[in-house]
Design a protein around this motif. Structure first.
Motif, PDB file in Angstrom:
ATOM      1  N   SER A 176       0.701  -1.231   0.325  1.00 43.24           N
ATOM      2  CA  SER A 176       0.374   0.120   0.001  1.00 43.24           C
ATOM      3  C   SER A 176       0.947   1.324   0.269  1.00 43.24           C
ATOM      4  N   HIS A 209      -1.960   4.007   3.917  1.00 42.51           N
ATOM      5  CA  HIS A 209      -1.487   4.042   5.421  1.00 42.51           C
ATOM      6  C   HIS A 209      -2.318   5.441   6.119  1.00 42.51           C
ATOM      7  N   LYS A 216      -2.635  -1.829   7.643  1.00 44.89           N
ATOM      8  CA  LYS A 216      -2.056  -0.567   6.995  1.00 44.89           C
ATOM      9  C   LYS A 216      -2.123   0.354   8.333  1.00 44.89           C
TER      10      LYS A 216
END
Length: 257
Positions: free
Chosen positions: A57, A62, A207
């Protein structure tokens, strides 16, 4: 006044430049271990790298996940802590009922009761949002109670003398008088909540900006740790600036009376 503000901004910018210069000199001269304190250039390269992706990601994904958790928690704390705090300041009996609970958990480190939240709510976002909610709730509640108690009794008595009802006294005298202190509590709460993000993302997360910093730390990627810290710091400043602008718009008399 404008000249003074300009001087203050210049001083702030100068301090930032000096810190960056000292950071560059320290790493360039080899005074600090580059594994522990990466150079500004290395941090910039890592920033560009994580913008493309970190563990599947991008940096912005994030950051967005953490902001979502923080803002939901902050919103829930706002809509509950403000009315409860104002009511507690207005009613000694109501305050006596809530104060032991607030004063008991307020000084506790978030990790002290996070395990209980995970057991009760699971390892998903619910436990993380609950942790951030509790972190944000106390500062807002305390600031609202303090704000009501600081309202001058002369103002309230004058309003009653002029024939105002209790509801009118609350909305026209007490509530406007409380707004400056309420905004102080909101700014404190968002700071406390943001600092708790790392703790909230320690358990079963994949995340979040806090999780990214923790994961990078485990792999001794201090360059990415620096990126996460700087991004969180800048984001925190932007949130604070937004709240300051909102305060100036809604409470123009703050600091003038």
């Amino acid at each position: 006044m404008k000249k003074e503000k300009k001087i203050e901004k210049t001083i702030s910018m100068a301090v930032v430049v000096v810190i960056l210069f000292l950071w560059y000199i320290t790493t360039k001269a080899g005074i600090a271990d580059p594994l522990l304190v990466p150079s500004p250039g290395k941090v910039w390269q890592s920033f560009l790298s994580v913008c493309g992706g970190y563990k599947g990601s991008s940096l912005w994904v994030h950051l967005g996940v953490s902001m979502k958790r923080l803002l939901i928690s902050f919103g829930l704390a706002f809509i509950t802590a403000v009315p409860l705090g104002l009511l507690s300041g207005f009613s000694n009996r109501f305050r006596a009922a809530l104060e032991p609970i607030i004063e008991f958990y307020r000084p506790l480190p978030p990790l002290a009761y996070y395990t209980l939240l995970v057991l009760a709510l699971g390892i998903g976002d619910e436990s993380k949002i609950a942790l951030l909610f509790l972190a944000c709730f106390a500062p807002i509640y305390v600031s609202c109670v303090s704000a009501v108690l600081r309202v001058k009794q002369d103002y309230i008595n004058s309003a009653y003398t002029l024939g105002a009802t209790k509801m009118q006294v609350f909305w026209d005298v007490i509530f406007p008088s409380c707004l400056p202190d309420m905004f102080t509590g909101l700014k404190t709460a968002i700071g406390v909540g943001y600092s708790t993000v790392v703790a909230a993302e320690m358990v079963a997360a994949n995340k979040g900006i806090g999780w990214m910093v923790l994961d990078a730390k485990n792999w001794l990627r201090n360059d990415i740790v620096f990126v996460g810290i700087i991004v969180m710091g800048i984001t925190g400043i932007l949130i604070s600036v937004f709240l300051n602008l909102l305060e100036k718009k809604l409470v123009p008399w703050s600091g003038k009376v």
